[in-house]
Scaffold this active site. Structure first.
Site, PDB file in Angstrom:
ATOM      1  N   SER A 104     -40.366  13.650  -0.982  1.00  0.00           N
ATOM      2  CA  SER A 104     -38.924  13.483  -0.869  1.00  0.00           C
ATOM      3  C   SER A 104     -38.539  13.428   0.600  1.00  0.00           C
ATOM      4  CB  SER A 104     -38.202  14.652  -1.549  1.00  0.00           C
ATOM      5  OG  SER A 104     -36.827  14.678  -1.234  1.00  0.00           O
ATOM      6  N   TYR A 117     -36.756  24.231  -1.500  1.00  0.00           N
ATOM      7  CA  TYR A 117     -37.208  22.977  -2.104  1.00  0.00           C
ATOM      8  C   TYR A 117     -37.847  22.075  -1.055  1.00  0.00           C
ATOM      9  CZ  TYR A 117     -36.766  18.297  -4.197  1.00  0.00           C
ATOM     10  OH  TYR A 117     -37.006  17.026  -4.654  1.00  0.00           O
TER      11      TYR A 117
END
Length: 273
Positions: A166, A179
């Site tokens: 990501s 995260y």
């Protein structure tokens, strides 16, 4: 035989008996696509584009959520759709599933690792066990499964794996560092595994999407250069066909990532999610 293994065996045997065209040969000649995270939007969109003529295995924690994806795969031309229980957090069972699928259906030709959790950053900052759970699913469990898949595909002489990092892992932000740190670690692991797989015939595609507008981000304001699950899937399928090993989705995100790398930390720490 462990209960979960017994359930999978019974389901596979039932499908074989019901099908008038089933033969032992079919299991070894039909290309198999496995979606780990079979209820995920991105995984489902990738599978829909690759399903035609293939056996599609949808592995998910809650198989009750697979009714619609199963129908979609059949409409897309899958020759068989298999539902299997899969708890990514249970590393022993999850990695064991790779061996079980090979025993039941033969070689895994394409594997898409599409599970993950975003988590609640505020809660994670106050609850270490919760923070560790996020990292376990988004990093540790993925490392274990990718290792098992890579080992299997090396043994069978080839295959394709899709894994998702990501933009959040390119440079970790204060606003979602739990995260983001898991994705940063996963990104580094995948790059190392790609080097280890060089020359083996196994293609490991590292996809780095930005903000994806979907169920996981529902209620959140989209960031610049956002994409949809459909757009991510299109990019992934095209990259697989071209033999690529890494992509940004959208492509312009690579320029944003470069700018992120040189942003002064005093400014960076104030950046939103």
């Amino acid at each position: 035989m462990p209960p979960m293994r017994l359930l999978r065996f019974a389901a596979a045997w039932s499908r074989w008996v019901r099908s008038p065209t089933s033969t032992i040969g079919v299991m070894s000649t039909t290309s198999t696509l496995v979606i780990f995270g079979g209820a995920s939007e991105i995984g489902g969109e990738v599978a829909r584009r690759l399903a035609a003529g293939r056996r599609v295995v949808l592995a998910a924690r809650d198989v009750n959520k697979l009714t619609e994806p199963t129908a979609t795969m059949r409409t897309a031309g899958a020759v068989e759709v298999v539902q299997v229980p899969f708890d990514a957090a249970d590393i022993t069972a999850a990695t064991g599933l790779v061996d079980e699928l090979v025993a039941d259906y033969g070689a895994i030709d394409i594997a898409v690792v599409a599970f993950g959790v975003l988590g609640d950053q505020a809660r994670a900052e106050a609850d270490g066990a919760y923070a560790a759970d996020i990292v376990h699913v988004d990093y540790t469990a993925q490392v274990a499964l990718l290792t098992a898949l890579a080992s299997q595909m090396k043994r069978q002489g080839g295959g394709q794996i899709v894994a998702f990092s990501s933009i959040a892992g390119h440079r970790v932000r204060r606003a979602n560092y739990v995260y983001g740190s898991a994705k940063a670690g996963l990104d580094g692991f995948i790059q190392g595994l790609q080097d280890a797989l060089a020359g083996t015939g196994v293609q490991l595609l590292l996809a780095r999407p930005g903000f994806v507008i979907g169920r996981m981000t529902e209620g959140m304001k989209p960031a610049p250069l956002s994409s949809t699950p459909q757009q991510v899937a299109e990019a992934v399928v095209e990259a697989l066909a071209k033999g690529k090993t890494r992509i940004w989705v959208p492509g312009a995100l690579a320029l944003l990532a470069a700018a992120m790398s040189v942003t002064p930390r005093a400014i960076w720490r104030r950046m939103p999610r």
